[in-house]
Motif scaffolding. Sequence first.
Motif, PDB file in Angstrom:
ATOM      1  N   LYS A  51       2.736  -2.466  -3.226  1.00 21.96           N
ATOM      2  CA  LYS A  51       4.086  -2.797  -3.680  1.00 21.96           C
ATOM      3  C   LYS A  51       4.660  -3.981  -2.912  1.00 21.96           C
ATOM      4  O   LYS A  51       5.408  -4.770  -3.446  1.00 21.96           O
ATOM      5  CB  LYS A  51       5.016  -1.588  -3.458  1.00 21.96           C
ATOM      6  N   ASN A  68       1.271   5.296  -5.077  1.00 19.87           N
ATOM      7  CA  ASN A  68       0.202   5.694  -6.011  1.00 19.87           C
ATOM      8  C   ASN A  68      -0.974   4.729  -5.961  1.00 19.87           C
ATOM      9  O   ASN A  68      -1.533   4.370  -7.006  1.00 19.87           O
ATOM     10  CB  ASN A  68       0.748   5.792  -7.436  1.00 19.87           C
ATOM     11  N   ARG A  88       1.995   0.900  -0.188  1.00 18.28           N
ATOM     12  CA  ARG A  88       1.389   1.278  -1.461  1.00 18.28           C
ATOM     13  C   ARG A  88       2.076   2.526  -2.006  1.00 18.28           C
ATOM     14  O   ARG A  88       2.412   3.433  -1.262  1.00 18.28           O
ATOM     15  CB  ARG A  88      -0.099   1.601  -1.282  1.00 18.28           C
ATOM     16  N   GLU A 115      -1.126   1.612  -5.444  1.00 22.68           N
ATOM     17  CA  GLU A 115      -0.856   0.216  -5.795  1.00 22.68           C
ATOM     18  C   GLU A 115      -0.054  -0.485  -4.696  1.00 22.68           C
ATOM     19  O   GLU A 115       0.947   0.053  -4.219  1.00 22.68           O
ATOM     20  CB  GLU A 115      -0.001   0.182  -7.059  1.00 22.68           C
TER      21      GLU A 115
END
Lengths: 75, 75, 75, 75, 75, 75, 75
Positions: free
Chosen positions: G56, G52, G50, G54
Amino acid sequence: MAETSRPLDALNRARNKRVIVELKNDKQYIGKLNAFDIHINVVLDESEERVNGEVKRKLGTIFIRGDTITIISPE
Amino acid sequence: MAETSRPLDALNRARNKRVIVELKNDKQYIGKLNAFDIHINVVLDESEERVNGEVKRKLGTIFIRGDTITIISPE
Amino acid sequence: MAETSRPLDALNRARNKRVIVELKNDKQYIGKLNAFDIHINVVLDESEERVNGEVKRKLGTIFIRGDTITIISPE
Amino acid sequence: MAETSRPLDALNRARNKRVIVELKNDKQYIGKLNAFDIHINVVLDESEERVNGEVKRKLGTIFIRGDTITIISPE
Amino acid sequence: MAETSRPLDALNRARNKRVIVELKNDKQYIGKLNAFDIHINVVLDESEERVNGEVKRKLGTIFIRGDTITIISPE
Amino acid sequence: MAETSRPLDALNRARNKRVIVELKNDKQYIGKLNAFDIHINVVLDESEERVNGEVKRKLGTIFIRGDTITIISPE
Amino acid sequence: MAETSRPLDALNRARNKRVIVELKNDKQYIGKLNAFDIHINVVLDESEERVNGEVKRKLGTIFIRGDTITIISPE
């Protein structure tokens, strides 16, 4: 999984398989894991360099110094 | 390939052959691999420095401190 | 060249000769190689500092801490 | 000069003399070399801090941690 | 001054006195030197943090990890 | 205070008390000091992460690698 | 809690549980803690990267070199 599983066991299981090695400088090297040691110095065969996911260079056998590595994962 | 292949074996096989040594500062040194040790200190003969692929300097014999190196590959 | 040539042998052959020592901060020190040790701590005599190839200072004898060095080459 | 001259010999000869100690952060400390050890930890007496050649502070006795040092030279 | 004066002797003489400890990140911690070890880990009592000479925080007793320290000097 | 007070003694006195651990990347972790070792690896219980003084995350138990730490102080 | 609780005990209690591993380069790896050693080299199973917060990449088993890690916490 044995209770006393150690990190280098995971690298050992990846021998002769293709792995992604990522460096602190954000470069990636993908190749067949030929050898590693306790410093996490790594040798890849049939390797290539990728930057932002794009192949930049075909490199054959490559020695990577352990202290520049962040992660190693199967391709 | 022996099952217990170690990273320094790959450097040993590259002795007297031309290799590319890349540093953390993005400089490349290309030359004939004369010597190395367990710290990955390296000596190249008939070497040259390249920055972004361009030859910047002819350097003859050069000592490179291991902890500045990221990768070593055959030319 | 002996088969078991080691990196420090190359520095040994450079004793009392003029060498260029480059640092991680991009400064160069040029002088006569007086002494070195296994940490690659280096002493130069009759030395000068260059930045981008230009002489900045005459320094006489200078001690350089090994872990700041990237390469050492004959002038 | 003895054939086996070592880097710390040069520091030893500089004891009680004024030296310039430069750090990785580009600060300079000038003072009388009182003490050093194998880590290149250094103690200066009657010292001052300079940045870009300008005296910033008078500091008296100062302890400098070795791993922040790039070079040591006589003033 | 003894001929074999060592850097830690200077820290020893500063015990229970107020010192300035400067870090690689440019912060300063001022306080009474309570303890230190060979790694230059340091404990200050009645300490405060300064940035650019300005007091930012009162901190009481503080442990500072040695490898972040650049210099230690009497206040 | 004993004459031979050592830095880890201060951490020992802080066990089970709330401390602030600051990292080289400027993050702060506040929690109850559960454990530490000679590398200054630290475990905090009931911890939270703060950036610029603001609580960013509640984290429960957290392991912090010693070489990323700059200072440890009581809250 | 035992009086002599050590940092690696906390990692041991997290074995086979999902943890967040944060790196100096600000990336996060979340997965089941399979193995670790005294260098804090870590292996995660069923992991993802991840940035931030999110996701990936899905990564399966991943080896993370200890010296790049800042903190490890339960998810």
